[in-house]
Design an enzyme around this catalytic site. Structure first.
Site, PDB file in Angstrom:
ATOM      1  N   GLU A 128      -6.662  -4.267 -11.058  1.00 39.60           N
ATOM      2  CA  GLU A 128      -5.211  -4.500 -11.123  1.00 39.60           C
ATOM      3  C   GLU A 128      -4.831  -5.761 -10.354  1.00 39.60           C
ATOM      4  O   GLU A 128      -3.927  -6.488 -10.742  1.00 39.60           O
ATOM      5  CB  GLU A 128      -4.472  -3.260 -10.588  1.00 39.60           C
ATOM      6  CG  GLU A 128      -4.528  -2.118 -11.599  1.00 39.60           C
ATOM      7  CD  GLU A 128      -4.505  -0.726 -10.991  1.00 39.60           C
ATOM      8  OE1 GLU A 128      -4.135  -0.567  -9.821  1.00 39.60           O
ATOM      9  OE2 GLU A 128      -4.875   0.214 -11.730  1.00 39.60           O
ATOM     10  N   GLY A 169      -6.904   4.723 -15.514  1.00 34.04           N
ATOM     11  CA  GLY A 169      -5.560   5.197 -15.833  1.00 34.04           C
ATOM     12  C   GLY A 169      -5.354   5.483 -17.309  1.00 34.04           C
ATOM     13  O   GLY A 169      -4.220   5.627 -17.771  1.00 34.04           O
ATOM     14  N   GLY A 185      -8.214   7.324  -8.520  1.00 33.97           N
ATOM     15  CA  GLY A 185      -6.830   6.865  -8.518  1.00 33.97           C
ATOM     16  C   GLY A 185      -5.885   8.045  -8.637  1.00 33.97           C
ATOM     17  O   GLY A 185      -5.683   8.801  -7.677  1.00 33.97           O
ATOM     18  N   GLY A 186      -5.348   8.252  -9.823  1.00 36.31           N
ATOM     19  CA  GLY A 186      -4.317   9.266 -10.084  1.00 36.31           C
ATOM     20  C   GLY A 186      -4.593  10.626  -9.455  1.00 36.31           C
ATOM     21  O   GLY A 186      -3.697  11.210  -8.825  1.00 36.31           O
ATOM     22  N   ASN A 199      -7.667   6.092  -3.926  1.00 34.71           N
ATOM     23  CA  ASN A 199      -6.850   4.881  -4.009  1.00 34.71           C
ATOM     24  C   ASN A 199      -5.475   5.293  -4.540  1.00 34.71           C
ATOM     25  O   ASN A 199      -5.327   5.569  -5.721  1.00 34.71           O
ATOM     26  CB  ASN A 199      -7.522   3.868  -4.950  1.00 34.71           C
ATOM     27  CG  ASN A 199      -6.650   2.639  -5.193  1.00 34.71           C
ATOM     28  OD1 ASN A 199      -5.645   2.438  -4.510  1.00 34.71           O
ATOM     29  ND2 ASN A 199      -7.037   1.820  -6.162  1.00 34.71           N
ATOM     30  N   TRP A 200      -4.512   5.317  -3.633  1.00 37.99           N
ATOM     31  CA  TRP A 200      -3.187   5.793  -4.031  1.00 37.99           C
ATOM     32  C   TRP A 200      -2.403   4.737  -4.797  1.00 37.99           C
ATOM     33  O   TRP A 200      -1.319   5.023  -5.308  1.00 37.99           O
ATOM     34  CB  TRP A 200      -2.389   6.198  -2.797  1.00 37.99           C
ATOM     35  CG  TRP A 200      -2.918   7.396  -2.080  1.00 37.99           C
ATOM     36  CD1 TRP A 200      -4.044   8.137  -2.391  1.00 37.99           C
ATOM     37  CD2 TRP A 200      -2.340   8.021  -0.925  1.00 37.99           C
ATOM     38  NE1 TRP A 200      -4.196   9.163  -1.508  1.00 37.99           N
ATOM     39  CE2 TRP A 200      -3.164   9.118  -0.590  1.00 37.99           C
ATOM     40  CE3 TRP A 200      -1.212   7.762  -0.158  1.00 37.99           C
ATOM     41  CZ2 TRP A 200      -2.874   9.947   0.496  1.00 37.99           C
ATOM     42  CZ3 TRP A 200      -0.928   8.585   0.924  1.00 37.99           C
ATOM     43  CH2 TRP A 200      -1.755   9.672   1.238  1.00 37.99           C
ATOM     44  N   LYS A 201      -2.865   3.521  -4.824  1.00 39.14           N
ATOM     45  CA  LYS A 201      -2.139   2.414  -5.467  1.00 39.14           C
ATOM     46  C   LYS A 201      -0.712   2.349  -4.883  1.00 39.14           C
ATOM     47  O   LYS A 201      -0.526   2.708  -3.723  1.00 39.14           O
ATOM     48  CB  LYS A 201      -2.170   2.573  -6.987  1.00 39.14           C
ATOM     49  CG  LYS A 201      -3.625   2.792  -7.483  1.00 39.14           C
ATOM     50  CD  LYS A 201      -3.804   2.650  -8.943  1.00 39.14           C
ATOM     51  CE  LYS A 201      -5.298   2.863  -9.277  1.00 39.14           C
ATOM     52  NZ  LYS A 201      -5.593   2.704 -10.692  1.00 39.14           N
ATOM     53  N   SER A 234     -10.354   7.249 -14.164  1.00 39.70           N
ATOM     54  CA  SER A 234      -9.964   8.544 -14.728  1.00 39.70           C
ATOM     55  C   SER A 234     -10.832   9.715 -14.276  1.00 39.70           C
ATOM     56  O   SER A 234     -11.093  10.625 -15.053  1.00 39.70           O
ATOM     57  CB  SER A 234      -9.951   8.468 -16.272  1.00 39.70           C
ATOM     58  OG  SER A 234      -8.980   7.544 -16.706  1.00 39.70           O
ATOM     59  N   HIS A 281      -9.868  -5.225  -6.900  1.00 38.87           N
ATOM     60  CA  HIS A 281      -9.519  -4.184  -7.882  1.00 38.87           C
ATOM     61  C   HIS A 281      -9.037  -4.861  -9.170  1.00 38.87           C
ATOM     62  O   HIS A 281      -8.373  -5.902  -9.111  1.00 38.87           O
ATOM     63  CB  HIS A 281      -8.429  -3.272  -7.307  1.00 38.87           C
ATOM     64  CG  HIS A 281      -8.226  -2.041  -8.132  1.00 38.87           C
ATOM     65  ND1 HIS A 281      -7.491  -2.055  -9.288  1.00 38.87           N
ATOM     66  CD2 HIS A 281      -8.701  -0.777  -7.994  1.00 38.87           C
ATOM     67  CE1 HIS A 281      -7.511  -0.832  -9.824  1.00 38.87           C
ATOM     68  NE2 HIS A 281      -8.239  -0.043  -9.055  1.00 38.87           N
ATOM     69  N   GLU A 295     -15.878   0.088 -11.822  1.00 37.65           N
ATOM     70  CA  GLU A 295     -14.680   0.629 -12.456  1.00 37.65           C
ATOM     71  C   GLU A 295     -14.488  -0.035 -13.815  1.00 37.65           C
ATOM     72  O   GLU A 295     -13.841  -1.093 -13.900  1.00 37.65           O
ATOM     73  CB  GLU A 295     -13.445   0.362 -11.588  1.00 37.65           C
ATOM     74  CG  GLU A 295     -13.474   1.054 -10.246  1.00 37.65           C
ATOM     75  CD  GLU A 295     -12.063   1.397  -9.756  1.00 37.65           C
ATOM     76  OE1 GLU A 295     -11.845   2.567  -9.447  1.00 37.65           O
ATOM     77  OE2 GLU A 295     -11.205   0.516  -9.712  1.00 37.65           O
TER      78      GLU A 295
END
Ligand code: 13P
Length: 268
Positions: free
Chosen positions: A116, A192, A253-254, A24-26, A232, A114, A186
């Site tokens: 976010e 993050g 993610g990251g 997930n590149w956001k 993470s 998600h 999640e």
């Protein structure tokens, strides 16, 4: 066009379920950077790396078309994923993208709910349910995100939160359809933050989700649903999380923004 290699994806022998590792590149990378990252990832993986888990890539909406063309022209073994969609098929919804539009791009997986989106954009469980339905109606697979905040965890509300988010998201769906979805556990406190849940945390979240699905739709359906862990994930923690009981994949993610780190996670 490159000749298509036959790479066999094998199910997890312990569960019979196919693993799924998703990036997930956001809201990161423009479409030129996105193309570079996918190419770098592709060149860094060997044929055997595709046998363990399906790999889906979820770039921002502006990169879906270029990445679709890249994947299809080079016959890359990546599935295209989106991060969100709107539930109406078309209309006066400025700024939104519909599930129909995504499916025309051969998007296979769509992240929905998600944390976010729930927190920053005020998405309710009801909206998440409508989006889930819209995604399924277009023959795509939702990756339904659920998870508790640090406060909810401390207050002992994790079970209630996970069960409610799962129950309301799948409320109007048939058992046959529910069996096809992917749920991503999640924990919000792990997203993050560098605070990664332990494999035991991942297992207990997955177990709660499966128990709720079993209660609603029966054990057979619950056993077919794939559950990812997200929050993470790094190359160092990926192996143990993937081996955790009840976990069928990862939502990254990251670390998915770094070709080297993401390929190490895939090889984990
Ligand atoms: P991080 O891996 O950056 O913590 O993000 C997790 C996530 O939200 C994936 O959807």
């Amino acid at each position: 066009m490159a000749a298509k290699k036959v790479l066999e994806l094998k199910p997890n022998p312990r569960t019979g379920r196919y693993r799924l590792i998703s990036g997930n590149w956001k809201m990161n990378l423009n479409h030129l950077e996105a193309i570079q990252l996918v190419q770098k990832l592709y060149f860094g993986l060997r044929d055997v790396d595709y046998g363990f888990a399906e790999i889906s890539i979820h770039p921002p909406a502006t990169s879906l078309r270029p990445i679709q063309l890249l994947i299809e022209s080079d016959r890359m073994h990546f599935s295209l994923g989106a991060q969100n969609c709107y539930f109406a098929p078309s209309g006066a919804y400025t700024g939104e993208v519909s599930a129909q539009m995504l499916s025309k791009l051969n998007v296979k997986y769509v992240i929905v709910g998600h944390s976010e989106r729930r927190r920053i954009f005020g998405e309710t469980d009801e909206v998440v349910a409508l989006k889930t339905k819209a995604i399924l109606a277009e023959q795509m697979t939702p990756i339904l995100c659920v998870g508790e905040t640090a406060e909810e965890r401390e207050a002992g509300e994790t079970d209630d939160v996970l069960m409610r988010q799962v129950r309301l998201a799948v409320a109007d769906l048939s058992a046959e359809v529910v069996a096809t979805i992917v749920v991503a556990y999640e924990p919000i406190w792990a997203i993050g933050t560098g605070l990664v849940a332990t494999p035991e945390d991942a297992t207990s979240g997955a177990q709660l989700i499966r128990e709720e699905l079993a209660r609603l739709y029966g054990g057979d359906v619950a056993e077919r649903v794939r559950i990812q862990y997200g929050g993470s994930v790094t190359p160092v923690t990926a192996h143990d999380l993937l081996e955790a009981d009840g976990v069928d994949g990862l939502l990254v993610g990251g670390a998915s923004l770094d070709a080297e780190a993401f390929s190490r996670i895939i090889r984990a």
